[in-house]
Design a protein around this motif. Structure first.
Motif, PDB file in Angstrom:
ATOM      1  N   UNK A  70       1.201  -2.635   2.051  1.00  0.00           N
ATOM      2  CA  UNK A  70       2.120  -1.852   1.243  1.00  0.00           C
ATOM      3  C   UNK A  70       1.455  -0.876   0.303  1.00  0.00           C
ATOM      4  N   UNK A  71       0.139  -0.860   0.254  1.00  0.00           N
ATOM      5  CA  UNK A  71      -0.592   0.113  -0.568  1.00  0.00           C
ATOM      6  C   UNK A  71      -1.968   0.306   0.047  1.00  0.00           C
ATOM      7  N   UNK A  72      -2.614   1.404  -0.341  1.00  0.00           N
ATOM      8  CA  UNK A  72      -3.970   1.620   0.150  1.00  0.00           C
ATOM      9  C   UNK A  72      -4.968   1.388  -0.977  1.00  0.00           C
ATOM     10  N   UNK A  73      -6.248   1.599  -0.708  1.00  0.00           N
ATOM     11  CA  UNK A  73      -7.296   1.292  -1.680  1.00  0.00           C
ATOM     12  C   UNK A  73      -7.168   2.083  -2.976  1.00  0.00           C
ATOM     13  N   UNK A  74      -6.666   3.312  -2.913  1.00  0.00           N
ATOM     14  CA  UNK A  74      -6.645   4.144  -4.111  1.00  0.00           C
ATOM     15  C   UNK A  74      -5.573   3.729  -5.115  1.00  0.00           C
ATOM     16  N   UNK A  75      -4.589   2.925  -4.710  1.00  0.00           N
ATOM     17  CA  UNK A  75      -3.537   2.479  -5.619  1.00  0.00           C
ATOM     18  C   UNK A  75      -3.535   0.960  -5.810  1.00  0.00           C
ATOM     19  N   UNK A  76      -4.673   0.321  -5.600  1.00  0.00           N
ATOM     20  CA  UNK A  76      -4.779  -1.131  -5.735  1.00  0.00           C
ATOM     21  C   UNK A  76      -4.882  -1.499  -7.217  1.00  0.00           C
ATOM     22  N   UNK A  77      -3.917  -2.293  -7.691  1.00  0.00           N
ATOM     23  CA  UNK A  77      -3.902  -2.706  -9.098  1.00  0.00           C
ATOM     24  C   UNK A  77      -5.107  -3.578  -9.438  1.00  0.00           C
ATOM     25  N   UNK A  78      -5.507  -4.454  -8.517  1.00  0.00           N
ATOM     26  CA  UNK A  78      -6.650  -5.323  -8.765  1.00  0.00           C
ATOM     27  C   UNK A  78      -7.942  -4.525  -8.863  1.00  0.00           C
ATOM     28  N   UNK A  79      -8.089  -3.534  -8.020  1.00  0.00           N
ATOM     29  CA  UNK A  79      -9.284  -2.685  -8.036  1.00  0.00           C
ATOM     30  C   UNK A  79      -9.343  -1.873  -9.322  1.00  0.00           C
ATOM     31  N   UNK A  80      -8.185  -1.331  -9.756  1.00  0.00           N
ATOM     32  CA  UNK A  80      -8.150  -0.546 -10.983  1.00  0.00           C
ATOM     33  C   UNK A  80      -8.455  -1.408 -12.209  1.00  0.00           C
ATOM     34  N   UNK A  81      -7.958  -2.655 -12.217  1.00  0.00           N
ATOM     35  CA  UNK A  81      -8.193  -3.524 -13.374  1.00  0.00           C
ATOM     36  C   UNK A  81      -9.654  -3.931 -13.496  1.00  0.00           C
ATOM     37  N   UNK A  82     -10.390  -3.960 -12.376  1.00  0.00           N
ATOM     38  CA  UNK A  82     -11.811  -4.297 -12.409  1.00  0.00           C
ATOM     39  C   UNK A  82     -12.681  -3.097 -12.726  1.00  0.00           C
ATOM     40  N   UNK A  83     -12.100  -1.881 -12.683  1.00  0.00           N
ATOM     41  CA  UNK A  83     -12.832  -0.679 -13.056  1.00  0.00           C
ATOM     42  C   UNK A  83     -13.664  -0.045 -11.967  1.00  0.00           C
ATOM     43  N   UNK A  84     -13.340  -0.310 -10.691  1.00  0.00           N
ATOM     44  CA  UNK A  84     -14.056   0.339  -9.604  1.00  0.00           C
ATOM     45  C   UNK A  84     -13.648   1.803  -9.530  1.00  0.00           C
ATOM     46  N   UNK A  85     -14.627   2.684  -9.281  1.00  0.00           N
ATOM     47  CA  UNK A  85     -14.331   4.107  -9.175  1.00  0.00           C
ATOM     48  C   UNK A  85     -14.038   4.482  -7.732  1.00  0.00           C
ATOM     49  N   UNK A  86     -13.212   5.506  -7.563  1.00  0.00           N
ATOM     50  CA  UNK A  86     -12.855   5.992  -6.242  1.00  0.00           C
ATOM     51  C   UNK A  86     -13.951   6.930  -5.760  1.00  0.00           C
ATOM     52  N   UNK A  87     -14.472   6.697  -4.555  1.00  0.00           N
ATOM     53  CA  UNK A  87     -15.498   7.547  -3.967  1.00  0.00           C
ATOM     54  C   UNK A  87     -14.907   8.253  -2.756  1.00  0.00           C
ATOM     55  N   UNK A  88     -14.991   9.552  -2.732  1.00  0.00           N
ATOM     56  CA  UNK A  88     -14.477  10.330  -1.604  1.00  0.00           C
ATOM     57  C   UNK A  88     -15.523  10.363  -0.497  1.00  0.00           C
ATOM     58  N   UNK A  89     -15.092  10.115   0.733  1.00  0.00           N
ATOM     59  CA  UNK A  89     -15.988  10.145   1.883  1.00  0.00           C
ATOM     60  C   UNK A  89     -15.662  11.339   2.747  1.00  0.00           C
ATOM     61  N   UNK A  90     -16.691  12.033   3.202  1.00  0.00           N
ATOM     62  CA  UNK A  90     -16.536  13.151   4.134  1.00  0.00           C
ATOM     63  C   UNK A  90     -15.970  14.318   3.459  1.00  0.00           C
TER      64      UNK A  90
END
Length: 67
Positions: free
Chosen positions: A47-67
Motif C-alpha cells: 500500500x506504499x512505496x519506500x519513499x512514503x514509509x513511516x517507519x523509514x522516516x521515523x528512523x531518519x533514513x535519507x532518500x537516495x535517487x538511483x539512475x
C-alpha cells in the motif's frame, strides 16, 4: 509449487517460514510474491512505496535517487 492465499496486508509480508517435518527435521520455505501493486521494501508492507514509509522516516533514513 504455487498457491493462492488471503493475508492481512496491514502486516509485513513474510520472506521465509520455518517448517518442522518431524522432530529434529526442520526446513525453510522461501516466499515469492507476484502481481503486487505498491510495496515497501524497507518495512515489508503493501500500500506504499519506500519513499512514503513511516517507519523509514521515523528512523531518519535519507532518500537516495538511483539512475
Amino acid at each position: 509449487m504455487r498457491i493462492r492465499v488471503c493475508t492481512d496486508i496491514r502486516l509485513p509480508l513474510k520472506r521465509k517460514k520455518i517448517l518442522m517435518f518431524s522432530p529434529g527435521n526442520i526446513g525453510y520455505v522461501h516466499f515469492k510474491y507476484e502481481r503486487m501493486t505498491l510495496f515497501c521494501f524497507f518495512c515489508g508492507k503493501l500500500g506504499r512505496n519506500d519513499s512514503f514509509c513511516e517507519e523509514r522516516m521515523s528512523l531518519g533514513f535519507e532518500v537516495a535517487e538511483m539512475g
